[in-house]
Design an enzyme around this catalytic site. Sequence first.
Site, short mmCIF file in Angstrom:
data_model
loop_
_atom_site.label_atom_id
_atom_site.label_comp_id
_atom_site.label_asym_id
_atom_site.label_seq_id
_atom_site.Cartn_x
_atom_site.Cartn_y
_atom_site.Cartn_z
CB THR A 136 -0.91 -0.34 1.42
OG1 THR A 136 -1.85 -1.17 0.86
CG2 THR A 136 -1.64 1.47 0.85
CB VAL A 137 3.64 2.24 1.83
CG1 VAL A 137 4.56 3.32 2.62
CG2 VAL A 137 2.61 2.24 3.69
NE ARG A 172 6.18 -10.70 0.82
CZ ARG A 172 4.59 -11.05 1.53
NH1 ARG A 172 4.99 -11.78 2.54
NH2 ARG A 172 3.97 -9.84 2.19
CE LYS A 195 3.59 0.66 12.84
NZ LYS A 195 3.16 1.33 11.77
N GLY A 233 1.43 8.51 10.70
CA GLY A 233 1.29 8.40 8.81
C GLY A 233 1.72 9.67 8.31
CG ASP A 253 1.05 0.43 15.30
OD1 ASP A 253 2.11 0.14 14.42
OD2 ASP A 253 0.22 1.34 15.56
CE LYS A 287 2.06 3.88 14.49
NZ LYS A 287 0.54 4.09 14.20
#
Length: 424
Positions: free
Chosen positions: A14-15, A46, A106, A135, A202, A206
């Site tokens: 996605t990024v 991949r 992160k 983000g 997560d 951060k």
Amino acid sequence: MSEKIVIGMAGFGTVGKAVYTILQRNKDLIESRCGKPIEIKTVVCRHTERARSQLSSSVTVSDNSLTICQDPEINTVIEVMGGIEPAKTLILKSLEGGKNVVTANKALLATHGEEIFAQAKKFNRSVFFEASVAGGIPIIKALREGLCANRIRKITGILNGTCNFILSSMHQKPISFDEALKEAQKLGYAEADPTFDIEGFDTGHKLTILSALAFGTALQFKPENVCGISSVTQNHIKMANEMGYVVKLLATAEIVDQSVRLSVAPTLIPKDTFLANVNGSMNAVQIESDALGTSLYYGAGAGGEPTASAVLADICDIARKHHCTSCSTEQGQPLTLIDKSILKFEHFIVLDTDTHLCGFKDLVETVFKDESIRIKQISTDQNNLALITEPCHDSSIENALKTLNQRCHQPLSSSRFNVENSRN
């Protein structure tokens, strides 16, 4: 324009796709602002065939990360593959090969950042990581540059869009945790396995990065400072709401007696504050500093284009010859983490019992008084009793709950959350 920025990018999810798309769409604008031509030469991923169908013919596609590390023409590496390995090896070898690195990872920085920045310093290269926290919100740049004249006192933030979406839905609809999670998964805000998000890891990664920037603490993630939201029920939400609060997964880093307290936990926040009104999948950070006072940063904390925006901002910094070989902006003596057991906090406690509430309420007040705990607010609802204490030690709460269990004739279930009462 001067020499070209030649990029090797690891990861085309996605990024990675968003980085490529934005660079293609805004290429003239970006290059004029950073003063150099920018070219993505190689993409490592991949699913190579899928990537080839989405990239121009001028971009080489490979499934071997050494393709990037060993190419002498590539001077900048973007790592957006995630995970610890092979990302860690890729970054270390890229720095050794004289390449600057931009990463959104992160988890890697929070657990192996000391090694990575030592490697950057050794080879006089830079590691930029704006996209690793919140983000597209430029919170790293705010701490590193905008607030460089300030002593930071406290950082509080909502740093995970998945958790914020779930808790917002539980408040607004209202629905159960499981129902909110399923909705988040259906809309793409939560992974099929949401553990990393909902258990707070997560957010903890951060916060580790933000604390290193603000206070010079080590990039060593401490799981013991983290509590997720999977235990939050609709009853907790309802009773907190009746007492004037909302529940958020709050990340906190603050100076206490020349040490730093780090915490990630479900926390009650007064309804009339900025952070209480950050809803959906949005992120926000509040910083308290000596010169500026309270500053607020709000925006999309995840997603392809918001995160890619931060990645490309770092590319522009590299093009402008900015240098970054450390995660810490603190130039004095680095601060260490404090043992939270010695600190006093306000506590939100929900007691579930079949005991008659009138008599039970009296018993709770007596037991808490015997432990020198002052009750700030108390509320009852059917078979539940909720209270908010004045600041006290965890050990005092544990002793009071143990005594209550001994004196109740029926099983007693309890839940305990933090309370944040900053009203800036």
